[in-house]
Design an enzyme around this catalytic site. Structure first.
Site, PDB file in Angstrom:
ATOM      1  N   ASP A  62       0.911  -1.219   0.063  1.00  0.00           N
ATOM      2  CA  ASP A  62      -0.085   0.078   0.126  1.00  0.00           C
ATOM      3  C   ASP A  62       0.816   1.228   0.019  1.00  0.00           C
ATOM      4  OD1 ASP A  62      -2.651   1.381   0.584  1.00  0.00           O
ATOM      5  OD2 ASP A  62      -1.747   2.183   2.075  1.00  0.00           O
ATOM      6  N   TYR A  67       3.180  10.017   0.765  1.00  0.00           N
ATOM      7  CA  TYR A  67       4.108   9.519   1.829  1.00  0.00           C
ATOM      8  C   TYR A  67       5.502   9.839   1.230  1.00  0.00           C
ATOM      9  CZ  TYR A  67       0.018   6.245   3.058  1.00  0.00           C
ATOM     10  OH  TYR A  67      -1.214   6.007   3.280  1.00  0.00           O
ATOM     11  N   LYS A  92      -2.283   6.197  -4.338  1.00  0.00           N
ATOM     12  CA  LYS A  92      -3.480   7.302  -3.930  1.00  0.00           C
ATOM     13  C   LYS A  92      -3.096   8.347  -4.462  1.00  0.00           C
ATOM     14  CE  LYS A  92      -3.895   4.592   0.475  1.00  0.00           C
ATOM     15  NZ  LYS A  92      -2.279   4.656   1.028  1.00  0.00           N
ATOM     16  N   HIS A 125      -7.642   9.706  -2.097  1.00  0.00           N
ATOM     17  CA  HIS A 125      -7.214   9.380  -0.696  1.00  0.00           C
ATOM     18  C   HIS A 125      -8.218   9.853   0.377  1.00  0.00           C
ATOM     19  CE1 HIS A 125      -2.829   8.933   1.316  1.00  0.00           C
ATOM     20  NE2 HIS A 125      -3.808   8.597   2.016  1.00  0.00           N
TER      21      HIS A 125
HETATM   22  P1  NAP Z   1       0.159   0.242  11.713  1.00  0.00           P
HETATM   23  O1  NAP Z   1       0.306  -0.724  10.817  1.00  0.00           O
HETATM   24  O2  NAP Z   1      -1.148   0.339  12.440  1.00  0.00           O
HETATM   25  O3  NAP Z   1       1.235   0.410  12.964  1.00  0.00           O
HETATM   26  C1  NAP Z   1       2.538   0.743  12.459  1.00  0.00           C
HETATM   27  C2  NAP Z   1       3.476   0.705  13.590  1.00  0.00           C
HETATM   28  O4  NAP Z   1       3.534  -0.295  14.634  1.00  0.00           O
HETATM   29  C3  NAP Z   1       4.924   1.252  13.363  1.00  0.00           C
HETATM   30  O5  NAP Z   1       5.336   2.194  14.323  1.00  0.00           O
HETATM   31  C4  NAP Z   1       5.469  -0.061  13.612  1.00  0.00           C
HETATM   32  O6  NAP Z   1       6.879   0.118  13.945  1.00  0.00           O
HETATM   33  C5  NAP Z   1       4.798  -0.686  14.765  1.00  0.00           C
HETATM   34  N1  NAP Z   1       4.652  -2.066  14.466  1.00  0.00           N
HETATM   35  C6  NAP Z   1       4.418  -2.956  13.394  1.00  0.00           C
HETATM   36  N2  NAP Z   1       4.237  -4.105  13.527  1.00  0.00           N
HETATM   37  C7  NAP Z   1       4.868  -4.098  14.901  1.00  0.00           C
HETATM   38  C8  NAP Z   1       5.073  -5.505  15.958  1.00  0.00           C
HETATM   39  N3  NAP Z   1       4.757  -6.687  15.449  1.00  0.00           N
HETATM   40  N4  NAP Z   1       5.330  -5.258  17.102  1.00  0.00           N
HETATM   41  C9  NAP Z   1       5.556  -4.001  17.376  1.00  0.00           C
HETATM   42  N5  NAP Z   1       5.326  -2.903  16.768  1.00  0.00           N
HETATM   43  C10 NAP Z   1       4.909  -3.029  15.595  1.00  0.00           C
HETATM   44  O7  NAP Z   1       0.214   1.963  11.314  1.00  0.00           O
HETATM   45  P2  NAP Z   1      -0.092   2.628   9.990  1.00  0.00           P
HETATM   46  O8  NAP Z   1       1.145   2.985   9.215  1.00  0.00           O
HETATM   47  O9  NAP Z   1      -0.901   3.810  10.551  1.00  0.00           O
HETATM   48  O10 NAP Z   1      -0.898   2.025   9.064  1.00  0.00           O
HETATM   49  C11 NAP Z   1      -0.743   1.057   8.052  1.00  0.00           C
HETATM   50  C12 NAP Z   1      -0.887   1.478   6.680  1.00  0.00           C
HETATM   51  O11 NAP Z   1      -2.121   1.873   6.325  1.00  0.00           O
HETATM   52  C13 NAP Z   1       0.014   2.711   6.431  1.00  0.00           C
HETATM   53  O12 NAP Z   1       1.474   2.405   6.235  1.00  0.00           O
HETATM   54  C14 NAP Z   1      -0.421   3.077   5.064  1.00  0.00           C
HETATM   55  O13 NAP Z   1      -0.074   2.277   4.171  1.00  0.00           O
HETATM   56  C15 NAP Z   1      -2.120   2.993   5.041  1.00  0.00           C
HETATM   57  N6  NAP Z   1      -2.473   4.347   5.801  1.00  0.00           N
HETATM   58  C16 NAP Z   1      -3.657   4.658   4.989  1.00  0.00           C
HETATM   59  C17 NAP Z   1      -4.237   5.705   5.349  1.00  0.00           C
HETATM   60  C18 NAP Z   1      -5.119   6.489   4.634  1.00  0.00           C
HETATM   61  O14 NAP Z   1      -5.622   7.604   4.764  1.00  0.00           O
HETATM   62  N7  NAP Z   1      -5.647   5.810   3.630  1.00  0.00           N
HETATM   63  C19 NAP Z   1      -3.972   6.533   6.536  1.00  0.00           C
HETATM   64  C20 NAP Z   1      -3.008   5.793   7.444  1.00  0.00           C
HETATM   65  C21 NAP Z   1      -2.416   4.623   7.135  1.00  0.00           C
HETATM   66  P3  NAP Z   1       8.140  -0.269  12.807  1.00  0.00           P
HETATM   67  O15 NAP Z   1       7.885   0.269  11.529  1.00  0.00           O
HETATM   68  O16 NAP Z   1       9.385   0.620  13.516  1.00  0.00           O
HETATM   69  O17 NAP Z   1       8.540  -1.554  13.098  1.00  0.00           O
END
Ligand code: NAP
Length: 296
Positions: A62, A67, A92, A125
């Protein structure tokens, strides 16, 4: 449990494990766990993270223009030497871009940054970026028409939206030829978004869930500990599995190799009773953005 559409197991050439795919309403297969790239920094960390993800078996990545790391993601994909047809790549359209030609140009920029010649999924987005456009319905429709044309030309295999509420979906659907195939929304314990998920289910639109770990906040949620201990899994694995059992495709981000690998290991089942208990937890954080009132 399970999607209404066909579910197929694919064993990809690269990547150790098989990944279950679900079919969008147009038949395109989407791997049921995606790899997120928001906040993955520019530079080598992200290139290596993407390579590690593909090596571990992720085939769904994704991305988004905003980003700022699509070049690194593209490099990671290229260096992984995986067959392009075995990957599912999403990007997006950012909020400052709306209009027919503007959308085509932004799409081409993303393709060039990712070093790809087509995308599997392209999303609007956010529905209503008031900072840039007053007449958001009209502007979204112009962009959507460009996305429909790119879809018809085969340059995008599926088109969709992100952060759309029911009324935003209806505004597009009333004016489009091809209805969205996907809506990407925030989803994790304490952020269930039931109204829009029910709407998407009724319309056969697949829901992908961003921030399945509440951008890291789930690790501070004490109420999840009991369940992670009960199933002998990490809180991350619990939340990824929780999304899957709610028919939401989790998009989970990590740049840490051990976590990237562990986050795919979710072959267990949370009981219905425990799902209901987790549904009631309200302390796992979340961004709670109102997509009619964003300031970016
Ligand atoms: P997330 O996946 O909910 O959480 C990521 C965080 O958790 C990072 O700090 C990561 O650290 C940590 N983490 C991951 N696996 C872990 C584990 N097994 N143990 C401990 N910590 C862990 O966060 P997100 O980035 O907000 O959401 C995921 C994706 O969704 C985004 O990257 C993006 O592609 C998409 N997104 C889309 C929108 C939208 O508006 N459409 C908005 C937000 C996000 P490290 O990386 O340091 O390991």
């Amino acid at each position: 449990m399970g999607y209404r559409k066909e579910v197929r197991k694919n064993k990809f050439e690269k990547g150790g494990d098989s990944m279950t795919n679900i079919a969008l309403y147009n038949g395109i297969l989407m791997p049921e766990i995606g790899f997120g790239t928001w906040k993955a920094p520019t530079g080598k960390v992200t290139v290596e993270a993407v390579k590690a993800a593909i090596e571990c078996g992720y085939t769904h990545i994704d991305c988004a223009a905003i980003y700022g790391n699509e070049k690194e993601v593209g490099l990671g994909i290229k260096e992984s030497n995986v067959d392009r047809k075995n990957l599912f790549i999403t990007s997006k359209l950012w909020n400052d871009v709306r209009g027919y030609q503007e959308t085509i140009d932004a799409f081409n920029q993303t393709l060039s940054d990712l070093q790809l010649d087509y995308l599997d999924l392209y999303l609007i987005h956010w529905p209503r970026p008031v900072k840039y456009h007053d007449n958001y319905i009209e502007k979204n429709i112009e962009s959507w028409k460009a996305m429909e044309d790119l879809y018809k030309q085969g340059k995008i295999k599926a088109i969709g939206v992100s952060n759309f509420k029911v009324h935003h979906m209806e505004e597009i659907m009333e004016n489009c030829e091809i209805k969205p195939m996907v809506n990407q929304i925030e989803f994790h314990p304490s952020c269930l978004e039931k109204e829009i998920r029910d709407f998407c289910k009724k319309e056969d639109i697949v829901v992908t869930g961003y921030s399945p770990l509440a951008n890291g906040k789930v690790f501070e949620c004490k109420e999840l500990v009991e369940f992670s201990e009960k199933y002998g899994v990490s809180i991350a694995q619990l939340c990824i599995r929780y999304a899957l059992q709610h028919n939401v495709i989790p998009l989970v981000k990590s740049v840490t190799k051990e976590r990237i690998k562990a986050n795919l290991n979710v072959n267990f089942v949370i009981s219905d009773e425990d799902m209901e208990k987790i549904d009631k937890i309200t302390t796992c954080g979340g961004s709670y953005k109102d997509s009619d009132n964003i300031l970016f």
